[in-house]
Design a protein around this motif. Sequence first.
Motif, PDB file in Angstrom:
ATOM      1  N   THR A   9      40.409  53.535  36.101  1.00  0.00           N
ATOM      2  CA  THR A   9      40.317  52.305  36.474  1.00  0.00           C
ATOM      3  C   THR A   9      42.311  52.569  37.346  1.00  0.00           C
ATOM      4  O   THR A   9      42.001  52.267  38.370  1.00  0.00           O
ATOM      5  CB  THR A   9      41.317  51.258  35.940  1.00  0.00           C
ATOM      6  OG1 THR A   9      40.028  50.783  34.953  1.00  0.00           O
ATOM      7  CG2 THR A   9      41.852  50.113  36.046  1.00  0.00           C
ATOM      8  N   GLU A  72      43.764  40.881  36.318  1.00  0.00           N
ATOM      9  CA  GLU A  72      42.316  40.151  35.796  1.00  0.00           C
ATOM     10  C   GLU A  72      42.307  39.001  36.646  1.00  0.00           C
ATOM     11  O   GLU A  72      41.387  38.053  36.972  1.00  0.00           O
ATOM     12  CB  GLU A  72      41.125  40.512  34.598  1.00  0.00           C
ATOM     13  CG  GLU A  72      40.425  40.084  34.559  1.00  0.00           C
ATOM     14  CD  GLU A  72      39.662  40.314  33.640  1.00  0.00           C
ATOM     15  OE1 GLU A  72      38.317  40.286  33.145  1.00  0.00           O
ATOM     16  OE2 GLU A  72      40.704  40.517  32.616  1.00  0.00           O
ATOM     17  N   LEU A 163      36.570  33.407  34.463  1.00  0.00           N
ATOM     18  CA  LEU A 163      38.121  33.745  35.577  1.00  0.00           C
ATOM     19  C   LEU A 163      39.363  32.604  34.605  1.00  0.00           C
ATOM     20  O   LEU A 163      39.984  32.719  34.661  1.00  0.00           O
ATOM     21  CB  LEU A 163      37.729  33.435  36.778  1.00  0.00           C
ATOM     22  CG  LEU A 163      37.317  35.411  36.884  1.00  0.00           C
ATOM     23  CD1 LEU A 163      36.508  35.251  38.413  1.00  0.00           C
ATOM     24  CD2 LEU A 163      38.357  36.406  36.441  1.00  0.00           C
ATOM     25  N   ALA A 166      40.847  33.114  31.780  1.00  0.00           N
ATOM     26  CA  ALA A 166      41.410  34.475  32.565  1.00  0.00           C
ATOM     27  C   ALA A 166      42.628  33.725  32.490  1.00  0.00           C
ATOM     28  O   ALA A 166      43.632  34.515  32.864  1.00  0.00           O
ATOM     29  CB  ALA A 166      40.882  35.229  33.269  1.00  0.00           C
ATOM     30  N   ARG A 176      39.716  40.105  25.351  1.00  0.00           N
ATOM     31  CA  ARG A 176      40.399  41.446  25.876  1.00  0.00           C
ATOM     32  C   ARG A 176      41.401  41.875  24.892  1.00  0.00           C
ATOM     33  O   ARG A 176      41.202  42.688  24.750  1.00  0.00           O
ATOM     34  CB  ARG A 176      40.562  41.165  27.140  1.00  0.00           C
ATOM     35  CG  ARG A 176      39.820  40.406  28.395  1.00  0.00           C
ATOM     36  CD  ARG A 176      39.082  41.776  28.729  1.00  0.00           C
ATOM     37  NE  ARG A 176      38.210  41.242  30.113  1.00  0.00           N
ATOM     38  CZ  ARG A 176      37.461  40.903  30.522  1.00  0.00           C
ATOM     39  NH1 ARG A 176      36.506  40.874  29.620  1.00  0.00           N
ATOM     40  NH2 ARG A 176      36.490  41.223  31.850  1.00  0.00           N
ATOM     41  N   LEU A 190      37.857  47.001  33.297  1.00  0.00           N
ATOM     42  CA  LEU A 190      38.383  47.439  34.438  1.00  0.00           C
ATOM     43  C   LEU A 190      37.249  48.649  35.486  1.00  0.00           C
ATOM     44  O   LEU A 190      37.802  48.792  36.598  1.00  0.00           O
ATOM     45  CB  LEU A 190      40.083  47.324  34.763  1.00  0.00           C
ATOM     46  CG  LEU A 190      40.455  45.546  34.792  1.00  0.00           C
ATOM     47  CD1 LEU A 190      42.008  46.108  34.811  1.00  0.00           C
ATOM     48  CD2 LEU A 190      39.805  44.994  35.853  1.00  0.00           C
ATOM     49  N   ILE A 195      35.098  44.376  39.478  1.00  0.00           N
ATOM     50  CA  ILE A 195      36.171  43.685  39.144  1.00  0.00           C
ATOM     51  C   ILE A 195      36.506  43.787  40.123  1.00  0.00           C
ATOM     52  O   ILE A 195      38.179  43.238  41.143  1.00  0.00           O
ATOM     53  CB  ILE A 195      37.175  42.705  38.464  1.00  0.00           C
ATOM     54  CG1 ILE A 195      36.330  42.182  36.725  1.00  0.00           C
ATOM     55  CG2 ILE A 195      38.313  42.447  38.118  1.00  0.00           C
ATOM     56  CD1 ILE A 195      36.964  42.344  35.380  1.00  0.00           C
TER      57      ILE A 195
END
Length: 252
Positions: A9, A72, A163, A166, A176, A190, A195
Amino acid sequence: MWEFEVERTKALAVDANVFIEKLTEELTRYAFNDCTERMLIVLPLLKSAIDMGAAATRLLTMDPIQYGGAAEAMLRPQLERFTRAVYFAAPTLADDAAVHAFFESDVPPSVLVPNRTDGKKRKLTFDELTRLVADELARQYGRVGDPVSKEFAEAVALITNDLHGAVHGGNLVVRRYLMDASVIYCPLPLSEGAIIRTMAALSFLAAIQVAHLRGSLFQASAEFDVLLRAVFPNAPKAFASYNHQGWNICRT
């Protein structure tokens, strides 16, 4: 645990962050004088979309576990700023009255309510706005009538369902953090790169829109071209400029 995912990541985020922050430097070559009210709305929205991508990827270069959830969540507002920018930039979508109403009173993208004679409007849903913007981008690309509009809209709609959560603390946040028994943010999604590439792609599309407003192609330096291919390996080589024909960055 997650050592590989964290390092992967970070590596993706470093490339994306350098690329996005370079966009700001590239945009200094575009001068805007005597801006219209429309320009005074669109340019800040586009620049803020780029800045949002830069901030999110910078967080991921630091600590994908501690800051992954925050990064995110930033993709959703980045999407919203980009779509609003394209909407208000297009006279076919937002007339001068709509532009003025937003500039003076923060009236969001709206549509007339059917079967009303008093001119009452309602706010466009994000899915509706996305589809209008997808059609506008297809028109700019010179590809009206082919699947690009539908694909763009469906891809955005697919990810924005999660999202939204999120940003506001939905089921995505729970999933998550519960993927790990220690109740820490799981960096696996990720590390897969989609993303992060989306953040970079939206930033690049925003930069192209700035050039479009200026009535020119997005002129890319050789240095920028190298950075672009670090994030999007399938990007064509030796591009002197990027226009609305040919390579579709959203699908790379």
